[in-house]
Design a protein around this motif. Sequence first.
Motif, mmCIF file in Angstrom:
data_model
loop_
_atom_site.group_PDB
_atom_site.id
_atom_site.type_symbol
_atom_site.label_atom_id
_atom_site.label_comp_id
_atom_site.label_asym_id
_atom_site.label_seq_id
_atom_site.Cartn_x
_atom_site.Cartn_y
_atom_site.Cartn_z
ATOM 1 N N ALA A 33 -6.234 -8.748 2.649
ATOM 2 C CA ALA A 33 -5.481 -7.631 3.219
ATOM 3 C C ALA A 33 -5.543 -7.607 4.748
ATOM 4 C CB ALA A 33 -6.002 -6.310 2.662
ATOM 5 N N SER A 34 -6.359 -8.508 5.332
ATOM 6 C CA SER A 34 -6.525 -8.572 6.799
ATOM 7 C C SER A 34 -7.040 -7.247 7.358
ATOM 8 C CB SER A 34 -5.204 -8.957 7.478
ATOM 9 O OG SER A 34 -4.767 -10.225 7.056
ATOM 10 N N VAL A 35 -8.076 -6.707 6.696
ATOM 11 C CA VAL A 35 -8.711 -5.477 7.157
ATOM 12 C C VAL A 35 -10.223 -5.672 7.131
ATOM 13 C CG1 VAL A 35 -6.814 -4.031 6.313
ATOM 14 C CG2 VAL A 35 -8.783 -4.484 4.822
ATOM 15 N N SER A 36 -10.957 -4.689 7.604
ATOM 16 C CA SER A 36 -12.410 -4.748 7.598
ATOM 17 C C SER A 36 -12.965 -4.311 6.252
ATOM 18 C CB SER A 36 -12.987 -3.843 8.687
ATOM 19 O OG SER A 36 -12.736 -2.489 8.380
ATOM 20 N N LEU A 37 -14.254 -4.635 6.005
ATOM 21 C CA LEU A 37 -14.916 -4.174 4.786
ATOM 22 C C LEU A 37 -14.925 -2.652 4.731
ATOM 23 C CD1 LEU A 37 -17.994 -6.551 4.378
ATOM 24 C CD2 LEU A 37 -16.182 -6.171 2.711
ATOM 25 N N GLY A 38 -15.107 -2.021 5.885
ATOM 26 C CA GLY A 38 -15.128 -0.566 5.944
ATOM 27 C C GLY A 38 -13.808 0.035 5.505
ATOM 28 N N THR A 39 -12.708 -0.641 5.838
ATOM 29 C CA THR A 39 -11.396 -0.137 5.442
ATOM 30 C C THR A 39 -11.218 -0.242 3.929
ATOM 31 O OG1 THR A 39 -10.411 -0.710 7.568
ATOM 32 C CG2 THR A 39 -8.906 -0.449 5.717
ATOM 33 N N VAL A 40 -11.699 -1.338 3.338
ATOM 34 C CA VAL A 40 -11.640 -1.469 1.877
ATOM 35 C C VAL A 40 -12.458 -0.357 1.226
ATOM 36 C CG1 VAL A 40 -12.151 -2.929 -0.109
ATOM 37 C CG2 VAL A 40 -11.276 -3.963 1.994
ATOM 38 N N SER A 41 -13.658 -0.127 1.760
ATOM 39 C CA SER A 41 -14.524 0.919 1.212
ATOM 40 C C SER A 41 -13.864 2.288 1.320
ATOM 41 C CB SER A 41 -15.863 0.927 1.949
ATOM 42 O OG SER A 41 -16.691 1.977 1.473
ATOM 43 N N ASN A 42 -13.250 2.570 2.478
ATOM 44 C CA ASN A 42 -12.589 3.866 2.649
ATOM 45 C C ASN A 42 -11.395 4.012 1.710
ATOM 46 O OD1 ASN A 42 -14.203 5.126 4.563
ATOM 47 N ND2 ASN A 42 -13.164 4.158 6.280
ATOM 48 N N THR A 43 -10.663 2.910 1.485
ATOM 49 C CA THR A 43 -9.527 2.968 0.566
ATOM 50 C C THR A 43 -9.981 3.376 -0.830
ATOM 51 O OG1 THR A 43 -8.325 1.269 1.804
ATOM 52 C CG2 THR A 43 -7.653 1.633 -0.473
ATOM 53 N N LEU A 44 -11.147 2.889 -1.242
ATOM 54 C CA LEU A 44 -11.665 3.183 -2.571
ATOM 55 C C LEU A 44 -12.357 4.540 -2.661
ATOM 56 C CD1 LEU A 44 -13.151 -0.323 -3.407
ATOM 57 C CD2 LEU A 44 -11.107 0.690 -4.419
ATOM 58 N N ASN A 45 -13.039 4.922 -1.572
ATOM 59 C CA ASN A 45 -13.903 6.103 -1.641
ATOM 60 C C ASN A 45 -13.435 7.287 -0.799
ATOM 61 O OD1 ASN A 45 -16.005 4.809 -3.296
ATOM 62 N ND2 ASN A 45 -16.286 3.514 -1.498
ATOM 63 N N ASN A 46 -12.736 7.004 0.311
ATOM 64 C CA ASN A 46 -12.261 8.063 1.200
ATOM 65 C C ASN A 46 -10.825 7.759 1.625
ATOM 66 O OD1 ASN A 46 -14.952 9.541 1.606
ATOM 67 N ND2 ASN A 46 -15.474 7.472 2.283
ATOM 68 N N PRO A 47 -9.879 7.759 0.678
ATOM 69 C CA PRO A 47 -8.516 7.294 0.970
ATOM 70 C C PRO A 47 -7.809 8.085 2.063
ATOM 71 C CG PRO A 47 -8.638 8.370 -1.182
ATOM 72 C CD PRO A 47 -10.042 8.169 -0.732
ATOM 73 N N ASP A 48 -8.220 9.336 2.306
ATOM 74 C CA ASP A 48 -7.570 10.132 3.340
ATOM 75 C C ASP A 48 -7.822 9.580 4.744
ATOM 76 O OD1 ASP A 48 -6.571 11.817 1.439
ATOM 77 O OD2 ASP A 48 -8.167 13.308 1.634
ATOM 78 N N LYS A 49 -8.818 8.709 4.867
ATOM 79 C CA LYS A 49 -9.137 8.135 6.175
ATOM 80 C C LYS A 49 -8.317 6.881 6.488
ATOM 81 C CE LYS A 49 -13.954 9.760 6.315
ATOM 82 N NZ LYS A 49 -15.382 9.343 6.455
ATOM 83 N N VAL A 50 -7.473 6.458 5.532
ATOM 84 C CA VAL A 50 -6.728 5.202 5.664
ATOM 85 C C VAL A 50 -5.236 5.505 5.718
ATOM 86 C CG1 VAL A 50 -6.333 2.932 4.649
ATOM 87 C CG2 VAL A 50 -8.539 4.055 4.350
ATOM 88 N N SER A 51 -4.516 4.828 6.601
ATOM 89 C CA SER A 51 -3.074 5.038 6.712
ATOM 90 C C SER A 51 -2.370 4.554 5.449
ATOM 91 C CB SER A 51 -2.503 4.303 7.924
ATOM 92 O OG SER A 51 -2.530 2.900 7.712
ATOM 93 N N ASP A 52 -1.165 5.072 5.200
ATOM 94 C CA ASP A 52 -0.421 4.705 3.997
ATOM 95 C C ASP A 52 -0.163 3.202 3.922
ATOM 96 O OD1 ASP A 52 -0.339 7.299 3.185
ATOM 97 O OD2 ASP A 52 1.726 7.682 3.785
#
Length: 361
Positions: A33-52
């Motif tokens: 996905a060309s993103v950081s591990l933190g972004t993957v984690s946020n997508t799974l656990n804190n989706p409101d922190k990630v852009s659509d």
Amino acid sequence: MDSCPVSEAIISGTTKRGNDAPRPSMADVARLASVSLGTVSNTLNNPDKVSDSTRRRVLGAIAELGFVRNDAARSLAAGTSTTVGIVLADLGNSLFVDIARGAETALRRRGMNLLIADSAIDIDRQMNYLQTFEQARVAGIILAPLDSAIIEEPTRLTSTTPVVLVNYESRRHVYSDVVTDERRGGYLAARHLLDLGRRRIAFVGGPLFLTAVERRYEGARAAVDEVEGATLEFIETLGVNIKHGKQAGRQLAAASRPQLDGVVAASDLIAIGLIQVFEETPGFSVPRDIAVVGYDNNHFASESSIPVSTVSQPGEEMGGVAAGLLLDEIWGRAKSEKQTVVLPPTVIPRKSTLGDAWRRD
């Protein structure tokens, strides 16, 4: 992670992995996905922190790789009922990504996990995922199905696992389901063109045996019939992708000048294909000569060279409502009769109908 041969097949992108093949990790998802591990984690656990757009890219990578969260895989291995599967018709359509997001948010709020599978518009793949989820003893399944009579035959789907449909209405009320009002959507699309003064309108889409296409056409027909002097031509396509829009666009462009001044497309992809042909054809300027409305509010509809006016379906709400209906069935709280929840669509006007009067946010 505990060994679980069944769970290894869940959410496979194209083929099942062998027992010796390494399971994909969050790092693999991040790379694809060309993103950081933190972004993957946020997508799974804190989706409101990630852009659509980023969330869609990460969910697409998860589906392609067959990534399974540790907690979800463990629950499958233990045979516990904390995991729900969702089988989507086409993750290339952002409506289904939004449906998954809404379902995941609603389920996680109730302590449940969600596993995503993409049938990629393949009926055999859809049925294989349903069988795999049942064998894995998920608590229930949300299905955004292909338009097929198989859906009306319960024994063809699962034998014991609760199922709720989304974006498809069970005509025999075999299942509870969540849909948008497709006729209303077609009506709103045509009404938008009529309100702009367009009178010679075409509905472009198909095949007509697809329920959604048929109902969108019926809605457009009803709107045009309300306006004296307005006409509606039907141009049937073999599908709802860009290539089908291009084929219809070339058919219309064969005329020396536009015989139409407005088009309701059955999908955003058709609308984009039409516009691509019109842009290359003298006398078919969009929207000066011919205005175009799409359907679905795919995320790229607003990013095309001429941003596409569209009818938006509330995907996240659909997913959330479907998850609620499924949990009621899982926990024995469902009503005796199956339910159909119908949500309203909305029109999002953009440059393909408003021209310079539209400004990007």
